[in-house]
Design an enzyme around this catalytic site. Sequence first.
Site, mmCIF file in Angstrom:
data_model
loop_
_atom_site.group_PDB
_atom_site.id
_atom_site.type_symbol
_atom_site.label_atom_id
_atom_site.label_comp_id
_atom_site.label_asym_id
_atom_site.label_seq_id
_atom_site.Cartn_x
_atom_site.Cartn_y
_atom_site.Cartn_z
ATOM 1 N N HIS A 175 103.352 -58.701 26.591
ATOM 2 C CA HIS A 175 103.383 -59.310 25.260
ATOM 3 C C HIS A 175 104.292 -60.532 25.353
ATOM 4 O O HIS A 175 103.993 -61.470 26.069
ATOM 5 C CB HIS A 175 103.853 -58.245 24.261
ATOM 6 C CG HIS A 175 103.690 -58.582 22.809
ATOM 7 N ND1 HIS A 175 103.059 -59.699 22.346
ATOM 8 C CD2 HIS A 175 104.102 -57.914 21.685
ATOM 9 C CE1 HIS A 175 103.072 -59.714 21.025
ATOM 10 N NE2 HIS A 175 103.710 -58.644 20.586
ATOM 11 N N HIS A 225 94.096 -62.990 27.131
ATOM 12 C CA HIS A 225 94.530 -62.532 25.808
ATOM 13 C C HIS A 225 93.563 -61.478 25.308
ATOM 14 O O HIS A 225 92.360 -61.574 25.563
ATOM 15 C CB HIS A 225 94.565 -63.721 24.829
ATOM 16 C CG HIS A 225 95.400 -63.457 23.632
ATOM 17 N ND1 HIS A 225 94.916 -62.788 22.541
ATOM 18 C CD2 HIS A 225 96.692 -63.740 23.371
ATOM 19 C CE1 HIS A 225 95.879 -62.689 21.641
ATOM 20 N NE2 HIS A 225 96.970 -63.248 22.119
ATOM 21 N N ASP A 266 102.140 -68.290 25.978
ATOM 22 C CA ASP A 266 103.306 -68.151 26.853
ATOM 23 C C ASP A 266 103.272 -69.103 28.036
ATOM 24 O O ASP A 266 104.283 -69.286 28.707
ATOM 25 C CB ASP A 266 103.388 -66.712 27.390
ATOM 26 C CG ASP A 266 103.963 -65.772 26.353
ATOM 27 O OD1 ASP A 266 104.697 -66.251 25.477
ATOM 28 O OD2 ASP A 266 103.667 -64.568 26.420
HETATM 29 N N1 ACO Z 1 95.095 -63.064 35.418
HETATM 30 C C1 ACO Z 1 93.986 -62.714 36.098
HETATM 31 N N2 ACO Z 1 92.969 -62.004 35.565
HETATM 32 C C2 ACO Z 1 93.090 -61.670 34.282
HETATM 33 C C3 ACO Z 1 94.210 -62.006 33.515
HETATM 34 C C4 ACO Z 1 95.247 -62.736 34.133
HETATM 35 N N3 ACO Z 1 96.330 -63.075 33.461
HETATM 36 N N4 ACO Z 1 94.061 -61.505 32.279
HETATM 37 C C5 ACO Z 1 92.885 -60.877 32.269
HETATM 38 N N5 ACO Z 1 92.288 -60.969 33.487
HETATM 39 C C6 ACO Z 1 91.006 -60.403 33.879
HETATM 40 C C7 ACO Z 1 91.161 -58.893 34.128
HETATM 41 O O1 ACO Z 1 91.523 -58.618 35.452
HETATM 42 C C8 ACO Z 1 89.801 -58.372 33.758
HETATM 43 O O2 ACO Z 1 88.937 -58.620 34.822
HETATM 44 P P1 ACO Z 1 87.777 -57.545 35.183
HETATM 45 O O3 ACO Z 1 86.893 -57.530 33.983
HETATM 46 O O4 ACO Z 1 87.145 -58.106 36.415
HETATM 47 O O5 ACO Z 1 88.476 -56.235 35.397
HETATM 48 C C9 ACO Z 1 89.373 -59.290 32.598
HETATM 49 O O6 ACO Z 1 90.099 -60.519 32.784
HETATM 50 C C10 ACO Z 1 89.719 -58.697 31.252
HETATM 51 O O7 ACO Z 1 91.115 -58.394 31.282
HETATM 52 P P2 ACO Z 1 91.811 -57.262 30.455
HETATM 53 O O8 ACO Z 1 93.123 -56.923 31.107
HETATM 54 O O9 ACO Z 1 90.881 -56.134 30.179
HETATM 55 O O10 ACO Z 1 92.072 -58.029 29.136
HETATM 56 P P3 ACO Z 1 92.970 -57.542 28.006
HETATM 57 O O11 ACO Z 1 92.437 -58.166 26.801
HETATM 58 O O12 ACO Z 1 93.134 -56.076 27.961
HETATM 59 O O13 ACO Z 1 94.410 -58.102 28.440
HETATM 60 C C11 ACO Z 1 96.415 -59.214 28.577
HETATM 61 C C12 ACO Z 1 95.113 -59.045 27.790
HETATM 62 C C13 ACO Z 1 97.169 -57.891 28.656
HETATM 63 C C14 ACO Z 1 97.269 -60.234 27.810
HETATM 64 C C15 ACO Z 1 96.082 -59.721 29.990
HETATM 65 O O14 ACO Z 1 95.310 -60.893 29.910
HETATM 66 C C16 ACO Z 1 97.341 -59.974 30.827
HETATM 67 O O15 ACO Z 1 97.899 -59.047 31.397
HETATM 68 N N6 ACO Z 1 97.800 -61.258 30.899
HETATM 69 C C17 ACO Z 1 98.998 -61.596 31.637
HETATM 70 C C18 ACO Z 1 100.238 -61.336 30.784
HETATM 71 C C19 ACO Z 1 100.399 -62.331 29.659
HETATM 72 O O16 ACO Z 1 100.252 -63.543 29.842
HETATM 73 N N7 ACO Z 1 100.750 -61.798 28.472
HETATM 74 C C20 ACO Z 1 100.969 -62.605 27.265
HETATM 75 C C21 ACO Z 1 99.852 -62.383 26.279
HETATM 76 S S1 ACO Z 1 99.995 -63.448 24.903
HETATM 77 C C22 ACO Z 1 101.144 -62.738 23.976
HETATM 78 O O17 ACO Z 1 101.381 -61.564 23.939
HETATM 79 C C23 ACO Z 1 101.963 -63.642 23.204
#
Ligand code: ACO
Length: 388
Positions: free
Chosen positions: A229, A268, A322
Amino acid sequence: MTKENQADKQEFSKGLEGVISNTTKIGYVDGQGGRLIYRGYDIRDLAEHASYEETAYLLLYGKLPDLKELADFSGKLVSYRDLPADVLDRIVDLPCPCHPMSLLRTGISLLECMTDTCHTAENLDSKREEGIKLIAQMATLTAAIARLLKHQSPVSPDHHLSHSANFLYMLSGKRAEPLAERVMDVSLILHADHGMNASTFASMVVASTLSDLYSSITSGIATLKGPLHGGANERVIQMLMSLGSVQEAETYVGHAIASKEKIMGFGHRVYKTYDPRAKILQAYARDVTEMTGNRRLFEIAEAVEKRVTEAYSQKGVFPNVDFYSGLIYHSLGIDRGIFTPIFAVGRIAGWVARVIEYLEDNRLFRPRAVYVGPIDLPYLPMEKRNFS
Ligand code: ACO
């Protein structure tokens, strides 16, 4: 397994993804269109024209203030800026040099217990007033924590400055450049609210039990701390600073993609296109890094963004808020550990607004889990337990 449990299993949504829990007039995140709306106004207009004070008023009262309303509201925020002296003394006395978010969470708890009116506000108007006080004090507390961690004395608020200008002043002890003041204001505006995100939801769950506002805000801070987050902005700058050149950035992203590593500052739960906040901050990051001589970091960030979006845009993975916020704060000379507390300094307006809106028609949050363990196990006396 009972029939009811089987039905639950078909319906349940891990992480409550996509589950709608309430209606709201406060804000709307259009994840497909890449738009963010506060009370009907597009975030791009607010970031261009409004101040944080105006935005907080809008979220709390549902309309843009007129001149007098804004002056009264801003005056109120100014009058609430000072902290009871004991609060900072207690923080200094804590034995553990915890993460600043833990100190912030503790500081808000202390604020409740160290005022002479240590009681839960009885009606929503007094709760909103308590919230306005907390919006002001969150900035003072964050700045003080930033300085205490560097063994510097806290700087008292300057009552002639705006919320953001004063925040930067309390962080450094010096009046910031106009561009720095504007970019901090924009950043606080962009972070002020964002749908039913995890920290807002946590604050609302606490409020729905009819607990007090301080408890809601501490749970918001606790939730925001996590790297999935608000904590991602710290990890982003760590990553960018470990990369010495655009070439290294490309190599790093290549490895991360090959090993399916999550790259911080991307992706996201709601936006499956460019996060509009990241777009706005990207432009400011360019200007701020130019002003402060951090242009190389900006170029590295752009190279990371280009490579990640080339690889993942099909999956809907783009930079989130972020990605550029950490670069901006770093360029302003702010320590990494304070990035997430700054997020809280902005987001508290949304937490308070949404808690109050929810309490207008409260219903205790109480989801269920699908039980997948055994049932009807016979109780075993100690001498008969042999689990090996
Ligand atoms: N880097 C690489 N691949 C990613 C990323 C990333 N940052 N985020 C998502 N993906 C990929 C996943 O691996 C997944 O791939 P797959 O379908 O082949 O398995 C696909 O995109 C969907 O990802 P999910 O994790 O299911 O997406 P979700 O909506 O659950 O996750 C989250 C959102 C937790 C923010 C995720 O994107 C993440 O961990 N990002 C990095 C941390 C981050 O930047 N957090 C800040 C969020 S913004 C905020 O809170 C203010």
